[in-house]
Design a protein around this motif. Structure first.
Motif, mmCIF file in Angstrom:
data_model
loop_
_atom_site.group_PDB
_atom_site.id
_atom_site.type_symbol
_atom_site.label_atom_id
_atom_site.label_comp_id
_atom_site.label_asym_id
_atom_site.label_seq_id
_atom_site.Cartn_x
_atom_site.Cartn_y
_atom_site.Cartn_z
ATOM 1 N N LEU A 52 0.817 -1.213 0.000
ATOM 2 C CA LEU A 52 0.000 0.000 0.000
ATOM 3 C C LEU A 52 0.851 1.263 0.000
ATOM 4 O O LEU A 52 1.876 1.339 0.694
ATOM 5 C CB LEU A 52 -0.918 0.014 1.229
ATOM 6 N N ASN A 53 0.399 2.258 -0.711
ATOM 7 C CA ASN A 53 1.073 3.550 -0.700
ATOM 8 C C ASN A 53 1.119 4.076 0.729
ATOM 9 O O ASN A 53 0.092 4.091 1.410
ATOM 10 C CB ASN A 53 0.344 4.532 -1.609
ATOM 11 N N LEU A 66 7.193 3.073 1.613
ATOM 12 C CA LEU A 66 6.781 2.834 0.228
ATOM 13 C C LEU A 66 5.943 3.988 -0.299
ATOM 14 O O LEU A 66 5.007 4.448 0.364
ATOM 15 C CB LEU A 66 5.955 1.541 0.155
ATOM 16 N N ASN A 67 6.299 4.458 -1.501
ATOM 17 C CA ASN A 67 5.503 5.449 -2.225
ATOM 18 C C ASN A 67 5.203 4.868 -3.596
ATOM 19 O O ASN A 67 6.070 4.832 -4.472
ATOM 20 C CB ASN A 67 6.275 6.767 -2.347
ATOM 21 N N THR A 68 3.979 4.380 -3.754
ATOM 22 C CA THR A 68 3.634 3.714 -5.018
ATOM 23 C C THR A 68 3.287 4.705 -6.116
ATOM 24 O O THR A 68 3.376 4.373 -7.290
ATOM 25 C CB THR A 68 2.429 2.776 -4.816
ATOM 26 N N LYS A 69 2.911 5.911 -5.735
ATOM 27 C CA LYS A 69 2.512 6.898 -6.760
ATOM 28 C C LYS A 69 3.713 7.426 -7.519
ATOM 29 O O LYS A 69 3.649 7.628 -8.740
ATOM 30 C CB LYS A 69 1.743 8.040 -6.101
ATOM 31 N N GLU A 70 4.794 7.639 -6.786
ATOM 32 C CA GLU A 70 6.005 8.138 -7.447
ATOM 33 C C GLU A 70 7.003 7.019 -7.712
ATOM 34 O O GLU A 70 8.020 7.250 -8.364
ATOM 35 C CB GLU A 70 6.630 9.236 -6.605
ATOM 36 N N GLY A 71 6.741 5.840 -7.214
ATOM 37 C CA GLY A 71 7.560 4.671 -7.521
ATOM 38 C C GLY A 71 8.900 4.629 -6.809
ATOM 39 O O GLY A 71 9.950 4.514 -7.463
#
Lengths: 113, 116
Positions: A52-53, A66-71
């Motif tokens: 999860l972000n 973890l930052n899933t939006k910016e990868g």
């Protein structure tokens, strides 16, 4: 970003220092991000799996975000010890596949006593 | 459980010879992966199986490489004929696909292959 990229490639710190390194990955079709610890002459061992972000995981002195939006994902080690010396690998589930992992080349951490 | 078991740990062979690497996954794991580790490329996925069936072999370098999984407890990776550029550490890993959350891999100890 097309592949999983890790930086720095290697890192030398003194015992007691805190340190961190980065994993960058394609943000599209994201499923999960994995961190592994790989000691010389041994096999990689799973540290964290994050989905999860904004996820944060912690195991002793080691934590990850973890930052899933910016990868990207960061791995932090607080108060490094010589036994933390290892290669730290991150891996991303390849697009659309829940089980196939694409690995970065790792960050080699050396902690000097 | 003894973990993922690979054999042999080290293999030295002459160019042109056939090499067979073996892997026993963790009981109950339904995914098995073969990876190759080199300095240049890091960990590369060669092939993976689900319930003994090959799912993706796009990472297999060429026809000299083949892999089989005749049952849930055994897999082989074969190189015939071997070449010096095949020298690397080959890892087998297994995982469980039935979990709701992503499941990490358990790696074997690897086989260090040297082709002279």
């Amino acid at each position: 970003i097309l592949n999983v990229e890790q930086s720095p490639q290697s890192l030398h710190v003194q015992e007691g220092d805190s340190t961190n390194f980065t994993c960058s990955f394609p943000s599209s079709n994201f499923y999960a991000l994995h961190w592994y610890r790989w000691e010389t002459a041994k096999s990689p061992e799973a540290l964290f799996v994050m989905t999860l972000n904004g996820d944060e995981k912690k195991k002793g002195r080691i934590s990850a975000t973890l930052n899933t939006k910016e990868g990207y994902s960061y791995l932090y080690i607080k108060g490094s010890q010589p036994e933390d010396s290892a290669t730290y690998l991150c891996a991303r589930n390849s697009g659309g596949s829940n089980y196939k992992l694409t690995f970065g080349k790792g960050t080699l951490l050396t902690v000097n006593p | 459980d003894a973990g993922v078991i690979q054999s042999p740990r080290h293999e030295v062979t002459e160019m042109g010879q056939e090499v067979t690497l073996r892997c026993k996954p963790i009981s109950g794991h339904d995914y098995l992966f073969w990876y190759r580790q080199t300095m240049m490329r890091g960990l590369e996925l060669l092939i993976y199986f689900n319930n003994n069936v090959p799912i993706d072999d796009s990472g297999m370098p060429e026809d000299r490489f083949s892999a089989k999984m005749p049952n849930a407890s055994f897999s082989t990776l074969k190189i015939q004929p071997s070449e010096p550029r095949d020298s690397a550490v080959y890892f087998c890993a297994s995982s469980y696909g039935g979990s709701r959350t992503p499941y990490g891999y358990t790696f074997g100890s690897g086989t260090r292959l040297t082709v002279v």
